[in-house]
Scaffold this active site. Structure first.
Site, mmCIF file in Angstrom:
data_model
loop_
_atom_site.group_PDB
_atom_site.id
_atom_site.type_symbol
_atom_site.label_atom_id
_atom_site.label_comp_id
_atom_site.label_asym_id
_atom_site.label_seq_id
_atom_site.Cartn_x
_atom_site.Cartn_y
_atom_site.Cartn_z
ATOM 1 N NE ARG A 8 -2.502 3.252 2.614
ATOM 2 C CZ ARG A 8 -2.560 3.919 3.579
ATOM 3 N NH1 ARG A 8 -2.002 3.610 4.799
ATOM 4 N NH2 ARG A 8 -3.460 5.241 3.564
ATOM 5 C CG HIS B 214 -0.852 9.226 3.050
ATOM 6 N ND1 HIS B 214 -1.030 8.078 3.365
ATOM 7 C CD2 HIS B 214 0.102 9.769 4.262
ATOM 8 C CE1 HIS B 214 -0.524 7.545 4.434
ATOM 9 N NE2 HIS B 214 -0.122 8.491 5.062
ATOM 10 C CD GLU C 275 -3.968 7.838 9.592
ATOM 11 O OE1 GLU C 275 -3.716 6.837 10.300
ATOM 12 O OE2 GLU C 275 -3.283 9.046 9.637
ATOM 13 C CG ASN D 17 -4.947 4.108 8.303
ATOM 14 O OD1 ASN D 17 -5.182 3.286 7.651
ATOM 15 N ND2 ASN D 17 -4.185 5.049 7.943
ATOM 16 C CE1 TYR E 11 0.374 2.620 13.322
ATOM 17 C CE2 TYR E 11 -1.623 3.690 12.561
ATOM 18 C CZ TYR E 11 -0.358 3.252 12.375
ATOM 19 O OH TYR E 11 0.247 3.386 11.044
ATOM 20 C CD GLU F 202 -1.069 4.089 7.873
ATOM 21 O OE1 GLU F 202 -1.069 4.573 9.276
ATOM 22 O OE2 GLU F 202 -1.140 5.048 7.028
#
Length: 499
Positions: free
Chosen positions: A92, A136, A182, A322, A324, A387
């Site tokens: 990606r 991005h 995002e 994404n 985390y 991500e």
């Protein structure tokens, strides 16, 4: 590197058969890793590229920047070879709008076009599936200067023209397009907090020169959604029947857990989900913003016309997330006060306690929480985890033996597998990041990469970390992932001796 991978693979085959491996996932599940244009390419002033809002933001504050980054612009063949040796099935990455169309609109830069064609060709001939992000964070500065960039609806036409070039020029080799990366983080960071490009806010104590944290985040998000819908509509009308690809939209997601069992904290969790995820996912699924969000934000929240609602609804073939970490949520809703500054975070009205990215139990529930919520709330749409990773301070020895990263990735991939087995339509998982990059918020102090990049070396030498060896073995179906402290210690020992 091949000899190193062979030794690691043999060890992993010998130490047991418990746990899980890649073959436990659906056959067509996409595993890969990720990079982005500004964070990897470098060559910021070469071959016709013009500044983006990130160039301007970082240079104006005299901060670390992506002028050189990993020099992927010149070293892309070398990097693709590393991907091949790793066994990476998919990558990606993003396209720099200001490299492809330097002024944001108008003439296409032939050298930028050639670079992306060459890079994509290298991926495809080596069997690596390209997953392309179209935006991005790096808006051409010229559009920001001309009309305020994403604050103006004029951006919709220019974005649509830009993606038309991408679809036309690269679409024969690209089947997975993510329009916006995002969207919530870009909007909150750039227009509410002011700590990322273009650095706008109106909060006291911040160094923003201009902005309105009360309204601009909502205006920008609205335009992002409309631009995405326009791009999706274009693809379906002009390219989908010929190219057979899909178009998605990505958000930064967080696992939310109430700090207590009180009704206020339970409501706070739902409010946090509405504002951080539902803000843009609900228009994509249902055609409008969450009711609670409309009630709280009121007239500051833009309104979709009936036509716009229909255009946005169903415009994402998949949702990109994404993911985390997880947070503990507490209610802190304050009574209305005319003198208090209103912004996105005061609208949400919650306190978030961030859990360490190395807390593996938290990793497990955070990923499962997000995937299960999306499944239940939004009718189980296709999901790509674009991500997921963990940062470590840049120290060569600690970086190479990045045990914590191996443990973290194992915990999250295991959580994804459980979610898939529980019915989640999750179709892909991408590690952030393939190699050390320029990181948007921390520069070169921390890194997420599975390959170490020596930024002090003129040649920017790349070296595999323990996580690269582990992920390579996983991708090749040879390991059973993390097998306890004794197993990881032995893995480190073998890695050191083979290196």
């Amino acid at each position: 590197m091949d000899s190193v991978l062979s030794l690691i693979t043999i060890f992993l085959l010998l130490i047991g058969s418990s746990g899980f491996n890649k073959n436990d996932f659906p056959k067509d599940f996409a595993f890969g890793s990720a990079i982005s244009a500004y964070q990897w390419e470098g060559a910021a002033n070469e071959d016709g590229r013009k500044p983006s809002i990130w160039d301007t933001f970082l240079h104006s504050r005299n901060q670390d920047n992506g002028d050189t980054a990993c020099d992927g612009y010149h070293k892309y063949k070398e990097d693709v070879q590393l991907m091949v040796e790793t066994g990476l099935p998919a990558l990606r990455f993003s396209i720099s709008w200001s490299r492809l169309i330097p002024n944001g609109r108008g003439l296409v830069n032939p050298k930028g076009l050639q670079f992306y064609n060459n890079f994509i060709h290298q991926l495809v001939i080596h069997g690596i599936e390209p997953h392309v992000t179209l935006f991005h964070y790096d808006l051409p500065q010229s559009l920001e200067d001309e009309y305020g960039g994403w604050r103006s609806r004029r951006i919709i036409k220019d974005f649509t023209a830009y993606v038309d070039v991408c679809f036309r020029e690269f679409g024969n080799n690209v089947k997975f397009w993510n329009t916006i990366n995002e969207a919530n983080v870009f909007t909150i960071g750039g227009y509410n907090d002011g700590n990322s490009a273009p650095g706008r806010c109106s909060l006291p104590g911040k160094s923003c020169l201009s902005g309105n944290s009360s309204t601009e985040p909502y205006i920008v998000a609205h335009n992002l959604l409309l631009a995405h819908a326009s791009a999706s509509r274009l693809y379906k009308k002009k390219y989908k029947d010929i190219q057979g690809g899909s178009v998605g939209f990505s958000m930064f997601t967080i696992g939310f857990n109430a700090s207590t069992s009180s009704k206020d904290d339970e409501l706070a969790v739902q409010r946090a989900r509405d504002f951080y995820m539902g803000w843009m996912f609900e228009p994509l699924i249902f055609g409008d913003y969450p009711e609670e969000m409309k009630r709280i934000v009121g007239s500051r929240l833009p309104v979709f016309t009936e036509e716009e609602s229909e255009q946005v609804k169903g415009s994402a073939d998949f949702l990109g997330i994404n993911q985390y970490f997880g947070v503990v949520v507490s209610n802190n809703k304050l009574k209305p006060c005319p003198s208090r500054n209103t912004d996105f975070k005061s609208d949400v009205g919650v306190s978030l306690t961030f859990l360490s990215l190395s807390e593996y139990d938290a990793s497990l529930w955070a990923m499962k929480d997000v995937l299960e919520y999306i499944k239940q709330r939004y009718g189980n749409p296709p999901i790509y985890i674009l991500e997921n990773g963990t940062p470590m301070k840049r120290d060569l020895q600690l970086q190479l033996k990045d045990t914590k990263r191996v443990e973290y990735l194992n915990a999250y991939i295991g959580a994804v597998l459980k979610a898939v087995r529980n019915g989640s339509d999750t179709r892909g998982y991408f590690v952030w990041s393939f190699m050390d990059l320029f990181e948007i918020l921390s520069g070169y102090e921390f890194s997420f990469g599975m390959y170490y990049v020596n930024f002090s070396d003129p040649h920017l030498k790349r070296s595999p970390k323990l996580s690269a060896q582990w992920y390579s073995a996983f991708l090749k179906g040879n390991n059973t992932t993390f097998l306890g402290s004794q197993g990881i210690t032995q893995l480190q020992t073998n890695f050191s001796s083979s290196s």
